[in-house]
Write a protein that holds these residues in place. Structure first.
Motif, PDB file in Angstrom:
ATOM      1  N   ASN A 132      -9.432  -0.872   4.986  1.00 44.38           N
ATOM      2  CA  ASN A 132      -8.670  -0.100   5.962  1.00 44.38           C
ATOM      3  C   ASN A 132      -9.550   0.942   6.632  1.00 44.38           C
ATOM      4  O   ASN A 132      -9.995   1.880   5.984  1.00 44.38           O
TER       5      ASN A 132
ATOM      6  N   ASP B 299      -8.446  -5.969   0.856  1.00 48.07           N
ATOM      7  CA  ASP B 299      -8.145  -5.383   2.169  1.00 48.07           C
ATOM      8  C   ASP B 299      -9.025  -4.165   2.406  1.00 48.07           C
ATOM      9  O   ASP B 299      -9.231  -3.366   1.499  1.00 48.07           O
TER      10      ASP B 299
ATOM     11  N   ASP C  67      -8.742  -1.793  -0.732  1.00 50.36           N
ATOM     12  CA  ASP C  67      -7.725  -2.201  -1.706  1.00 50.36           C
ATOM     13  C   ASP C  67      -8.285  -3.326  -2.567  1.00 50.36           C
ATOM     14  O   ASP C  67      -8.808  -4.318  -2.034  1.00 50.36           O
TER      15      ASP C  67
ATOM     16  N   ARG D 222     -10.893   2.820   3.386  1.00 44.81           N
ATOM     17  CA  ARG D 222     -10.219   2.732   2.084  1.00 44.81           C
ATOM     18  C   ARG D 222     -10.141   1.257   1.721  1.00 44.81           C
ATOM     19  O   ARG D 222      -9.752   0.432   2.552  1.00 44.81           O
TER      20      ARG D 222
END
Ligand SMILES: Nc1ncnc2c1ncn2[C@@H]1O[C@H](COP(=O)(O)OP(=O)(O)O)[C@@H](O)[C@H]1O
Ligand SMILES: [Mg+2]
Length: 340
Positions: A296, A294, A281, A279
């Motif tokens: 993840n 970011d 960001d 994921r």
């Protein structure tokens, strides 16, 4: 199919006012881990749960002959490269696992290093500086307000109202807090004030699931417009309705922005050699230009019976993929990767 589910579990509630408790914020509650195991069993998998602690290697080695695939939901426990620990053990034991390699895992945890690789690949990232000591000189391109984050943490650990700094004094204080609390460098970045998105990707090559907008305009007065520990653990806990306003999925965005976000995601996936799922960001500046903040992996995968706002499952649901289908899809993409 027999799956070893490798996870880390939280032993302390992440109190934004207790710096030590922030060390475990990226682990999951026992309740979440139990619910994940239950879901995996209901998918028809034979599940061997293994906590990713110091005993994990021996347990994996002992069960090696029985394990078809490891579902890697671990974050490791010690050090700046801890996300890499379990995948490295699995490479050594030659047990297939979900998600990317140890190199990629260590990189995504280290926001400063990941950023350098993304930048070298022409991907927009916020202007940043790594502080190893609090008295380092701030480089001239960085203008207040800035944000100070731990270099190698996730789940907003170390990210509170105080992380957004307006002047030299606040900067020094927050850098010192991060270095002392987390025993790792502080990453200081341009504070991007625009819209924020979180984007789940799954499969190889990846399919992009519905984009989530984290709508900061609904943030209550007195809180900074960031996904901070206060927002996650105080505001959301006190006002269950807040979450419904805070997360918009699918995000209401025009085609042009959608294309930019998707391009950034696919380039990031490729540059970091991600596998199976992640994921990303992304936040925009005032002018609406998006930057990768970011990455993840493993992303949070809290089942809906425990939380309905875990980003990845929430986005999957918007695409008509329920939790068990999502688990099966992750497993299938790893299986396909090992068998093609
Ligand atoms: N450079 C930035 N500008 C504006 N907001 C930021 C910036 N970096 C982080 N944030 C805010 O802080 C949140 C957490 O930061 P992030 O880098 O995603 O770390 P984590 O690994 O803890 O999720 C983001 O979701 C965003 O709201
Ligand atoms: Mg994040």
């Amino acid at each position: 199919m027999r799956i070893a589910f490798v996870y880390n579990i939280r032993h302390k509630y992440p109190d934004p006012n207790d710096p030590r408790a922030q060390l475990e914020t990226d682990f999951d509650d026992p309740q979440t881990i139990e619910a994940m195991i239950k879901n995996m069993k209901e998918c028809g998998f034979d599940v061997i749960p293994i906590e990713a602690n110091e005993d994990a290697y021996e347990k994996l080695k002992k069960n090696k002959g029985k394990i078809d695939l490891v579902f890697n939901y671990s974050m490791g426990i010690y050090g700046r490269d801890r996300y890499a620990h379990l995948p490295a053990m699995l490479e050594m034991l030659q047990i297939p696992y979900t998600g990317p390699s140890p190199l990629t895992e260590a990189l995504v945890l280290n926001k400063a290093k990941a950023r350098e690789i993304l930048k070298a690949n022409g991907i927009n990232v916020p202007d940043s500086q790594v502080f190893y000591r609090k008295d380092q000189k701030l480089k001239s391109s960085l203008k207040f307000p800035l944000i100070v984050k731990p270099c190698c943490r996730g789940s907003s650990a170390g990210i509170t109202n105080k992380s957004v700094v307006e002047n030299e004094q606040q900067l020094r204080e927050q850098v010192e807090f991060v270095i002392d609390t987390f025993e790792e460098p502080a990453l200081v970045q341009t504070f991007l004030e625009g819209r924020e998105f979180s984007i789940p990707l799954i499969g190889n090559p990846p399919e992009i699931l519905p984009i989530i907008e984290v709508d900061h305009s609904v943030t209550p007065k007195g809180y900074k417009q960031i996904d901070s520990l206060e927002i996650k653990w105080i505001v959301e806990e006190e006002d269950k309705e807040f979450e419904k306003r805070h997360f918009i999925c699918p995000a209401k965005i025009d085609k042009k922005l959608e294309k930019k976000l998707k391009d950034l995601c696919l380039k990031t996936w490729e540059a970091l050699e991600i596998a199976d799922l992640c994921r990303i960001d992304i936040r925009c500046d005032k002018k609406g230009k998006p930057y990768v903040l970011d990455i993840n992996t493993p992303p949070g995968l809290i089942p809906p019976e425990v939380s309905t706002t875990s980003y990845f499952p929430l986005s999957a649901r918007a695409a008509g993929i329920d939790y068990k289908q999502l688990i099966k899809k992750i497993v299938q993409s790893a299986v396909d990767r090992y068998t093609r």
